[in-house]
Design a protein around this motif. Sequence first.
Motif, PDB file in Angstrom:
ATOM      1  N   GLY A   1       0.831  -1.185   0.000  1.00  0.00           N
ATOM      2  CA  GLY A   1       0.000   0.000   0.000  1.00  0.00           C
ATOM      3  C   GLY A   1       0.868   1.238   0.000  1.00  0.00           C
ATOM      4  O   GLY A   1       1.881   1.284   0.696  1.00  0.00           O
ATOM      5  N   MET A   2       0.499   2.248  -0.781  1.00  0.00           N
ATOM      6  CA  MET A   2       1.324   3.444  -0.886  1.00  0.00           C
ATOM      7  C   MET A   2       0.473   4.691  -0.708  1.00  0.00           C
ATOM      8  O   MET A   2      -0.627   4.801  -1.258  1.00  0.00           O
ATOM      9  CB  MET A   2       2.047   3.484  -2.230  1.00  0.00           C
ATOM     10  N   VAL A   3       1.000   5.623   0.069  1.00  0.00           N
ATOM     11  CA  VAL A   3       0.354   6.914   0.294  1.00  0.00           C
ATOM     12  C   VAL A   3       1.288   7.994  -0.224  1.00  0.00           C
ATOM     13  O   VAL A   3       2.450   8.066   0.188  1.00  0.00           O
ATOM     14  CB  VAL A   3       0.046   7.145   1.785  1.00  0.00           C
TER      15      VAL A   3
ATOM     16  N   VAL B   1     -11.865   4.495  -0.787  1.00  0.00           N
ATOM     17  CA  VAL B   1     -11.233   3.472   0.043  1.00  0.00           C
ATOM     18  C   VAL B   1     -11.481   2.078  -0.523  1.00  0.00           C
ATOM     19  O   VAL B   1     -10.615   1.205  -0.486  1.00  0.00           O
ATOM     20  CB  VAL B   1     -11.745   3.571   1.495  1.00  0.00           C
ATOM     21  N   ALA B   2     -12.663   1.878  -1.082  1.00  0.00           N
ATOM     22  CA  ALA B   2     -13.038   0.551  -1.586  1.00  0.00           C
ATOM     23  C   ALA B   2     -12.472   0.254  -2.966  1.00  0.00           C
ATOM     24  O   ALA B   2     -12.598  -0.877  -3.454  1.00  0.00           O
ATOM     25  CB  ALA B   2     -14.564   0.435  -1.626  1.00  0.00           C
ATOM     26  N   PHE B   3     -11.823   1.229  -3.615  1.00  0.00           N
ATOM     27  CA  PHE B   3     -11.409   1.061  -5.008  1.00  0.00           C
ATOM     28  C   PHE B   3     -10.481  -0.135  -5.197  1.00  0.00           C
ATOM     29  O   PHE B   3     -10.671  -0.952  -6.108  1.00  0.00           O
ATOM     30  CB  PHE B   3     -10.723   2.334  -5.506  1.00  0.00           C
TER      31      PHE B   3
ATOM     32  N   ALA C   1      -6.426   5.199   4.544  1.00  0.00           N
ATOM     33  CA  ALA C   1      -7.400   4.108   4.664  1.00  0.00           C
ATOM     34  C   ALA C   1      -7.445   3.283   3.380  1.00  0.00           C
ATOM     35  O   ALA C   1      -7.540   2.052   3.420  1.00  0.00           O
ATOM     36  CB  ALA C   1      -8.782   4.681   4.979  1.00  0.00           C
ATOM     37  N   ARG C   2      -7.371   3.947   2.228  1.00  0.00           N
ATOM     38  CA  ARG C   2      -7.374   3.227   0.947  1.00  0.00           C
ATOM     39  C   ARG C   2      -6.153   2.315   0.828  1.00  0.00           C
ATOM     40  O   ARG C   2      -6.259   1.178   0.348  1.00  0.00           O
ATOM     41  CB  ARG C   2      -7.402   4.224  -0.212  1.00  0.00           C
ATOM     42  N   ALA C   3      -4.995   2.805   1.282  1.00  0.00           N
ATOM     43  CA  ALA C   3      -3.783   1.982   1.216  1.00  0.00           C
ATOM     44  C   ALA C   3      -3.887   0.766   2.125  1.00  0.00           C
ATOM     45  O   ALA C   3      -3.395  -0.320   1.789  1.00  0.00           O
ATOM     46  CB  ALA C   3      -2.565   2.829   1.593  1.00  0.00           C
ATOM     47  N   LEU C   4      -4.552   0.929   3.280  1.00  0.00           N
ATOM     48  CA  LEU C   4      -4.677  -0.178   4.228  1.00  0.00           C
ATOM     49  C   LEU C   4      -5.790  -1.155   3.867  1.00  0.00           C
ATOM     50  O   LEU C   4      -5.789  -2.297   4.332  1.00  0.00           O
ATOM     51  CB  LEU C   4      -4.933   0.379   5.635  1.00  0.00           C
TER      52      LEU C   4
END
Length: 383
Positions: free
Chosen positions: A99-101, A117-119, A166-169
């Motif tokens: 995961g990357m931010v 986030v769900a993408f 949150a999206r990365a996690l």
Amino acid sequence: MTTNTARDAAADGIRQTGRTGGTSVSLQDLSRSFGTTRALDGLSLEIAPGELVALLGPSGCGKTTALRIVAGFESADTGAVLVDGKDISSVSAARRDMGMVFQSYSLFPNMNALDNVAFGLRMRKQGSAQRRRRAGELLDTVGLGPQAQQYPHQLSGGQQQRVALARALAIEPRVLLLDEPLSALDAKVRLQLREQIRTLQQRLGITTLFVTHDQEEALSMADRVGVMRQGKLEQIATPDVLYDDPATVFVAEFVGAMNRIPAELQASANPRTVAVLGSTVPVKDQEPPENQSESTVGGDGPVDVLVRPEGLTMQVVANGNGIVTHRTFLGSVTRVRVMLSGDVAVQIDKPSSEAAALAPGTSVSVTLPPEPVLIAPRRPATP
């Protein structure tokens, strides 16, 4: 309103459904050139499972290149990246399970927070109900459950970055990569978000590599900090060791404030000593690492002593060796600028309650405690 208990429960659910025990990451002798510019020059780094390591350094030192090679966005010319002992150098970025931010948030403007986030879960063909439930859990975890239906333009910068986190996690990555994620935010939001990222990272036990040029962020968030220069690691250590016992002159001056005070090295003494500010103090054992980029100090002669602002002592006396020229209030501490004889300026930290008596023009005596000091080649005086 989402309570702390609900956030803890959401985080527990994420941890239970994700991987346990953490993931090790190994960077082995990475080199990368762009034309005639050598961005990485034999970089090696071991990251333990669940550890947060920060790469710190000036622009162009290679820290972002290293992160992009770990992510799979760049390829190394030589060397390898290992995750749990397996070489993933030839694995595509999409299959590295990381995961990357980014600094710029990179949210989809036409999707609300929940859908952003769900993408990643949608790309992994998870069902609608499952991915919305998990995205909701992550938003609760980062304190944005009530903002689930809001779009990026309706969120503050700090909120957008929390959505990006949150999206990365959401995809339960083995490794979390943070590329200057806080640099676009104002000071107060940066402080709040870095504390939240660190708390969440520790709670989930996710192995994290964090790139920043902000030393305060690195020292406050990381288990260990690696200081980079010209594609190499100058030193990697815990924040306190990095600050109190820098291995190289570059690290000493890059991390925190540092005074340079002219002195005379007495190399023939055993142990070596240095004459400075009217006293003689021992010299730290400075066995330079192989990639030390500063020149070393030889025999007797002129050197500079490197001392932190809190490492100098100062007393008000008539006809002292220095004159107070300026004071900078920093809260509980005031940084006092003193001009020593020979036009050498030093900074000294004093409790603000004591600094009130140190008005510009005050004569003071500046001394060093009898503790080992770091030395460097004498820096020529600026014209």
